[in-house]
Design an enzyme around this catalytic site. Sequence first.
Site, PDB file in Angstrom:
ATOM      1  N   HIS A  28      49.478  52.339  78.422  1.00  0.00           N
ATOM      2  CA  HIS A  28      49.612  53.699  77.878  1.00  0.00           C
ATOM      3  C   HIS A  28      48.245  54.365  77.932  1.00  0.00           C
ATOM      4  CE1 HIS A  28      51.091  56.967  75.339  1.00  0.00           C
ATOM      5  NE2 HIS A  28      49.890  56.928  74.776  1.00  0.00           N
TER       6      HIS A  28
ATOM      7  N   ASP B  73      59.448  59.799  65.701  1.00  0.00           N
ATOM      8  CA  ASP B  73      58.165  60.257  66.254  1.00  0.00           C
ATOM      9  C   ASP B  73      58.281  61.680  66.788  1.00  0.00           C
ATOM     10  OD1 ASP B  73      55.438  60.030  67.295  1.00  0.00           O
ATOM     11  OD2 ASP B  73      56.457  60.212  69.217  1.00  0.00           O
TER      12      ASP B  73
ATOM     13  N   ARG C 159      53.402  67.754  63.250  1.00  0.00           N
ATOM     14  CA  ARG C 159      51.938  67.592  63.361  1.00  0.00           C
ATOM     15  C   ARG C 159      51.344  68.661  64.257  1.00  0.00           C
ATOM     16  NH1 ARG C 159      51.333  61.956  65.719  1.00  0.00           N
ATOM     17  NH2 ARG C 159      49.139  62.485  65.766  1.00  0.00           N
TER      18      ARG C 159
ATOM     19  N   SER D  38      52.428  56.818  66.072  1.00  0.00           N
ATOM     20  CA  SER D  38      53.206  57.559  67.077  1.00  0.00           C
ATOM     21  C   SER D  38      53.288  56.770  68.381  1.00  0.00           C
ATOM     22  CB  SER D  38      52.541  58.926  67.294  1.00  0.00           C
ATOM     23  OG  SER D  38      53.022  59.550  68.444  1.00  0.00           O
TER      24      SER D  38
ATOM     25  N   LYS E  67      56.757  54.007  69.738  1.00  0.00           N
ATOM     26  CA  LYS E  67      57.471  54.199  71.009  1.00  0.00           C
ATOM     27  C   LYS E  67      57.316  52.965  71.900  1.00  0.00           C
ATOM     28  CE  LYS E  67      55.265  58.055  71.473  1.00  0.00           C
ATOM     29  NZ  LYS E  67      54.653  59.355  71.668  1.00  0.00           N
TER      30      LYS E  67
HETATM   31  N1  URA Z   1      50.154  60.586  72.088  1.00  0.00           N
HETATM   32  C1  URA Z   1      51.230  60.230  71.322  1.00  0.00           C
HETATM   33  O1  URA Z   1      52.208  59.682  71.831  1.00  0.00           O
HETATM   34  N2  URA Z   1      51.166  60.497  69.996  1.00  0.00           N
HETATM   35  C2  URA Z   1      50.123  61.073  69.404  1.00  0.00           C
HETATM   36  O2  URA Z   1      50.127  61.254  68.204  1.00  0.00           O
HETATM   37  C3  URA Z   1      49.028  61.455  70.206  1.00  0.00           C
HETATM   38  C4  URA Z   1      49.066  61.194  71.556  1.00  0.00           C
END
Ligand code: URA
Length: 464
Positions: A112, A191, A198, A213, A217
């Site tokens: 990621h 999320d 947010r 977050s 995922k």
């Molecule tokens: N990427 C994400 O998936 N979540 C965040 O809060 C910031 C960047």
Amino acid sequence: MPRARRVDAAPRHRRRGATPPRSIPRPAPGPAAALLIARKRDGGALTAAELDGLVAGFLRGDVADYQMAAFLMAAFLRGLDAEETVALTRAMLRSGDVLELRSVRRPKVDKHSTGGVGDKVSLCLAPLVAAAGAAVPMISGRGLGHTGGTLDKLEAIPGYRVALDAARFEQIVRDVGCSLIGQTDRLAPADRRIYALRDVTGTVESIPLIVASILSKKLAAGLGGLVLDVKCGRGAFMKTRARARALATALTRVGGASGLPTTALLTDMDTPLGLTIGNALETKEAIAVLHGGGPPDLRAVTFALGAEMLAVAGIERDAARGRDRLARLAESGAGAEVFARMIRAHGGDARVVAEPDRLPRAPVVVEVSAARSGHVHDLDPMALGLAAMALGAGRRRAEDVVDPAVGIELCAPRGVEVARGAPLAKIHARTRSDAGAVAGAVAAAFRVAPGRPRAARRVLERVG
Ligand code: URA
């Protein structure tokens, strides 16, 4: 984004005989949400059960948007400790399905990236790591603002479908070794809703909220290991090395504590990665890496992250050997072959792998040239990312449609010597007037000066 509801001083449903209207939130299970918010506001800690109740109550509609927003601000200002961050991650994970990918026998690893300009690493990394024997079930995102998104780059390939159901995703990961798809509504739905709040309440840049977050995922995707590319610099979310290190440390700790072995590399995003910005241009550059070529900085970041993935998958312990193995898989064309198979499985035109000129091309290409002789000392990634977005390669708002063909090709990366009048960049645009509108900004993004700048490294440090 649902609009915030008005809060009346004396709610109507408190009056005798009134039925509570659906829009007035009921209290969260356990202690009322307001008490939890107040405790966090005052610097106290919440238990796992309380955070679970808050997230579940929010999804059910028992906790209103304005209460969740207040909690997020309290968490932003007061922070969450390690236990709270793990608990929030788990609560968000439990809000949806968790893929098990039981039929996939190979070790499952993913990467990621926190996002940057010119970051096309996923496209070449996933097939190479799959060619080395791991399974890469990669759930990716779209670009927003100055940063690009992997899904937009994949959709530059004619016919490529990013929306597949879980069964087909599992089948492709099992048969091909990797599959790159979009986020589904069923994985960590909390999320998506929390992120939307947010985004409009100034609470995005909180390390524990970012950690929960990202990891909720990733945990939902049934992985056995995760490698994070935490970008740092002007074009990144984390502007300084200290902030990037703090995020990487929190991600690796919370990942580990949640049962997901996680390592991170900090990589430099003070200049764009590689030589292209824009979807088809970047896909073409990723294909070049899969054929054993591509710009050195893109190769370095791809092989370094891949080596970490092979280590976390237990395939190759030593990072240097992992990098060599991936370079060999690129030279031999094994990674390109996996990429072609994956594209075919997603309904796309796999001929682009052997013939990248089949990718969409912009009708107009305009050169931007150097106003003076010297060395390129700097390229501002933010300015270039925003110029590419203005051409149509990216989105201002989530609902914007991107143009796969347009973007910017960098002819003179950092450190290169240029003569006055030599090309610095090529603008790939729909019309001459589109190109003209960004030409000044593209030229101003380069700093050409006398003397050779110090060499900059892309891979800065490893955390985990
Ligand atoms: N990427 C994400 O998936 N979540 C965040 O809060 C910031 C960047």
